[in-house]
Design a protein around this motif. Sequence first.
Motif: not given
Lengths: 401, 222
Positions: B36-43
């Motif tokens: 699971i990836m994504g910017p900070s605060g993306s949940g």
Amino acid sequence: MKITDIIRFAFRASTGYPTRTLLMLLAMAIGVGSVVILSTLGEGARSYVVGQFSSLGTNLLIVLPGRSETVGGPPPLLGITPRDLTLDDAMALQRSSAIKYVAPIALGAAPASWGGREREVTILGSTPHLFQVRQLTMALGRFLPEGDASRAASVCVLGYKIKQELFGNASALGEPIRIGDRRFRVVGVLAKKGQSVGMDMGDVVIIPVASAQALFNSASLFRIMIEANDRDAIVRAKETVLRIIRERHDGDDDITVISQDAVLATFDRIFTALTLTVAGIAAISLAVAGILIMNVMLIAVSQRRAEVGLLKAIGAPGGQIMALFLAESAILSIIGAALGLLLAAAGTWILTQIFPDFPLIVPLWSLWAAVGVSVATGLVFGVLPARRAARLNPVLSLSRR
Amino acid sequence: MISLSRIRREFQVGDERVLALRDVDLTVDTGEYIAIMGPSGSGKSTLLNMIGLLDRPDSGTYLLEGEDMTTLNDKQQAALRRHKIGFVFQFFHLVPRMSAAENIELPMMLAGFEAGERKRRVHEALEAFGLTNRARHRPDQLSGGQRQRVAIARATIMQPHILLADEPTGNLDRVSGKDVIDILEALNQKNITLIMVTHDPELGRRAKRQIHMVDGRIDSDR
């Protein structure tokens, strides 16, 4: 989770932070120790006083001249000098069937001398019955001879200390000593006996009551000591004494009769109350220790947030975490209480070294109470921190380092 | 095996309400390897915590092996975490006063296992993760890689079906990070579902399935 694992985990957790654990143990130990030591002192004082009163004799009544009003009411407008108690009053009391012994006492001080030595001594004039009433024991010779109480025989019995001071190691029996301007022959020496309330029986010279009255040129008695037949006769004896003296004193109730039991019971009550009071005050320090435990455990919970979060993540339900933290405060208070008992034992030992004569009795209830209260405070004050730990949000606890 | 539908999670941050998960749907099969990836605060961490039963959704349903998780109480959820889910954290979260062996033993202690069984499993795990000569060391006497290996041993000691890793290499150097990933992938080979949150695209590419999250939504799922 097994109970042994809970205990081991909690134990390891407390040894993991030695400083705060030591401080907490110290607080708990001082609390428990002071409860035990203070109640021991209180109990010692109680048994000391009770013992002193018992050494006065058993089934004892003391007749004092003058009426001490303990029922309230205004004091007499005119100062009335109470009528003196006389030797005849004392002899009259002997008629009662409830009374076993009557010992009139005349008290005064006079110089006593033998050889070159002289000393001011307390002179106690009485009858042979004083021996039974005060439960005296002789070291040498015999007590005052039986006979007519109104006859002023020139014999005396020395207290142990007086004998030592006047005669040293020389034999006193049969020796004439001078008291005031009269000569008395020593017929006996009292055995060494401890202090007994108000009067050191080692430091008196006992002479027949008529001799004392002649010596001090006074017909009045200091008091009359009475031994009732038995415990049940005390009340009857007291009534009889009041009745006889009233008859003799033209219908006036001008004496006071104290029964030893009443005094004893009062002292017993006072000292029990006192003991409980000081123990209660000491118990406050236990409560303070409990609050300290709470404080320190709250800090421990916030210090170990991450640990709590982890425990939750690896499957510890809230109840288990609560159990772990409660076990920790319980362990700390139990060890603290144990240290407190050691402290109390050390304190008591030191006190017995300093005051060897003072009876120090550790009341059993104080041990149970101190340990019980300390463990209870540990648990009660441990609940709040433990609940806080159990309710920590695992996500938040784990997200911070 | 894991089935999330319309999962919503809101947080109160100051005066603001932040939607960490906006009606997320996700299905994971047994033995999958997911990054699971994504910017900070993306949940992404919230999603991982949701799957790991550390967090509860405000609405939506979560079925784990066909069982509804949202209706379970704290105790039942804890039991599932204990037996079915293993966690690996960025900061290891080892208990500092305990030795490596004791840290690995901890979940079994909480579960009330017999001492003999505990000892046997710890021994096996220490061997499997190459920590035998580090068993008595406390975490502060271990290197980062060793600490994470202890943490993985702890996470797998109860033989869970699912392994959740939140930035497992985030605090490690390249070599030990690679080491840790190899271990995790080897565990995945043994049919443990591996779900890993990571910032590192290179790491993410190794996973067979990659989920990108943006603003509390699944942006792409390949």
